[in-house]
Design a protein around this motif. Sequence first.
Motif, PDB file in Angstrom:
ATOM      1  N   ALA A 105     -22.460  64.445  97.399  1.00  0.00           N
ATOM      2  CA  ALA A 105     -22.910  63.552  96.334  1.00  0.00           C
ATOM      3  C   ALA A 105     -21.751  62.658  95.922  1.00  0.00           C
ATOM      4  CB  ALA A 105     -23.400  64.350  95.132  1.00  0.00           C
ATOM      5  N   VAL A 106     -22.086  61.461  95.539  1.00  0.00           N
ATOM      6  CA  VAL A 106     -21.103  60.532  94.990  1.00  0.00           C
ATOM      7  C   VAL A 106     -21.352  60.458  93.490  1.00  0.00           C
ATOM      8  CG1 VAL A 106     -20.271  58.145  94.963  1.00  0.00           C
ATOM      9  CG2 VAL A 106     -20.998  59.194  97.125  1.00  0.00           C
ATOM     10  N   VAL A 107     -20.303  60.707  92.717  1.00  0.00           N
ATOM     11  CA  VAL A 107     -20.424  60.601  91.262  1.00  0.00           C
ATOM     12  C   VAL A 107     -19.451  59.535  90.765  1.00  0.00           C
ATOM     13  CG1 VAL A 107     -21.196  62.978  90.922  1.00  0.00           C
ATOM     14  CG2 VAL A 107     -18.780  62.461  90.806  1.00  0.00           C
ATOM     15  N   VAL A 137     -16.095  59.543  92.958  1.00  0.00           N
ATOM     16  CA  VAL A 137     -15.611  60.798  93.529  1.00  0.00           C
ATOM     17  C   VAL A 137     -16.697  61.339  94.452  1.00  0.00           C
ATOM     18  CG1 VAL A 137     -14.806  63.143  93.028  1.00  0.00           C
ATOM     19  CG2 VAL A 137     -14.261  61.272  91.442  1.00  0.00           C
ATOM     20  N   LEU A 138     -16.296  61.716  95.646  1.00  0.00           N
ATOM     21  CA  LEU A 138     -17.214  62.324  96.611  1.00  0.00           C
ATOM     22  C   LEU A 138     -17.100  63.835  96.503  1.00  0.00           C
ATOM     23  CD1 LEU A 138     -19.126  62.105  99.092  1.00  0.00           C
ATOM     24  CD2 LEU A 138     -17.045  62.088 100.505  1.00  0.00           C
ATOM     25  N   LEU A 139     -18.213  64.489  96.232  1.00  0.00           N
ATOM     26  CA  LEU A 139     -18.270  65.948  96.183  1.00  0.00           C
ATOM     27  C   LEU A 139     -18.940  66.427  97.462  1.00  0.00           C
ATOM     28  CD1 LEU A 139     -19.649  66.390  92.554  1.00  0.00           C
ATOM     29  CD2 LEU A 139     -17.265  66.300  93.270  1.00  0.00           C
ATOM     30  N   ALA A 158     -22.473  67.604 111.592  1.00  0.00           N
ATOM     31  CA  ALA A 158     -23.337  67.768 110.419  1.00  0.00           C
ATOM     32  C   ALA A 158     -22.595  67.390 109.138  1.00  0.00           C
ATOM     33  CB  ALA A 158     -23.841  69.204 110.335  1.00  0.00           C
ATOM     34  N   LEU A 159     -21.347  67.765 109.033  1.00  0.00           N
ATOM     35  CA  LEU A 159     -20.537  67.417 107.871  1.00  0.00           C
ATOM     36  C   LEU A 159     -20.401  65.904 107.751  1.00  0.00           C
ATOM     37  CD1 LEU A 159     -18.535  68.056 105.549  1.00  0.00           C
ATOM     38  CD2 LEU A 159     -16.763  68.195 107.308  1.00  0.00           C
ATOM     39  N   ARG A 213     -24.611  59.921 104.895  1.00  0.00           N
ATOM     40  CA  ARG A 213     -25.877  59.655 104.209  1.00  0.00           C
ATOM     41  C   ARG A 213     -25.689  59.593 102.693  1.00  0.00           C
ATOM     42  NH1 ARG A 213     -29.484  63.774 105.124  1.00  0.00           N
ATOM     43  NH2 ARG A 213     -27.987  65.002 106.276  1.00  0.00           N
ATOM     44  N   ALA A 214     -24.834  60.440 102.139  1.00  0.00           N
ATOM     45  CA  ALA A 214     -24.570  60.396 100.694  1.00  0.00           C
ATOM     46  C   ALA A 214     -23.921  59.071 100.301  1.00  0.00           C
ATOM     47  CB  ALA A 214     -23.686  61.568 100.275  1.00  0.00           C
ATOM     48  N   LEU A 215     -22.978  58.608 101.102  1.00  0.00           N
ATOM     49  CA  LEU A 215     -22.344  57.320 100.830  1.00  0.00           C
ATOM     50  C   LEU A 215     -23.360  56.189 100.930  1.00  0.00           C
ATOM     51  CD1 LEU A 215     -19.013  57.829 102.810  1.00  0.00           C
ATOM     52  CD2 LEU A 215     -19.277  57.795 100.319  1.00  0.00           C
ATOM     53  N   ALA A 216     -24.205  56.240 101.935  1.00  0.00           N
ATOM     54  CA  ALA A 216     -25.233  55.208 102.107  1.00  0.00           C
ATOM     55  C   ALA A 216     -26.219  55.223 100.943  1.00  0.00           C
ATOM     56  CB  ALA A 216     -25.965  55.399 103.434  1.00  0.00           C
ATOM     57  N   ASP A 217     -26.642  56.398 100.511  1.00  0.00           N
ATOM     58  CA  ASP A 217     -27.558  56.506  99.368  1.00  0.00           C
ATOM     59  C   ASP A 217     -26.938  55.911  98.107  1.00  0.00           C
ATOM     60  OD1 ASP A 217     -29.465  57.735 100.936  1.00  0.00           O
ATOM     61  OD2 ASP A 217     -29.108  59.751 100.133  1.00  0.00           O
TER      62      ASP A 217
END
Length: 108
Positions: free
Chosen positions: A98-100, A84-86, A3-4, A10-14
Amino acid sequence: EAALVDTTRRALADAQVSAEDISRVVMPLIHRGVSPENYELLGFTEKQSTWDLGRQVGHVAAGDQFLGLEHLVKQGTVGRGDLVLLVAAGEGFSYSAAVVEILDVPSW
């Protein structure tokens, strides 16, 4: 673990980026001892993580990501244009990510 990894993928893909594009990763500031560490599962090194902060302050619940991001900015380890990946974890094995992009570095 699945799951992690899936949530982060998915966050990276988004964000239309890959793990190689990420400068630093902010993980929950939880104790160490289980190998591989969460940042390692995601393909990052300890140096890319905020473990240097985590070993000093420990877990601060929902504040881990905010504290970690502030730490990176204050230490000067991220700058304009860095990604930065949170990553967060909650009860019941729930994850969010989330990617900021650092657009500007504040003067504080």
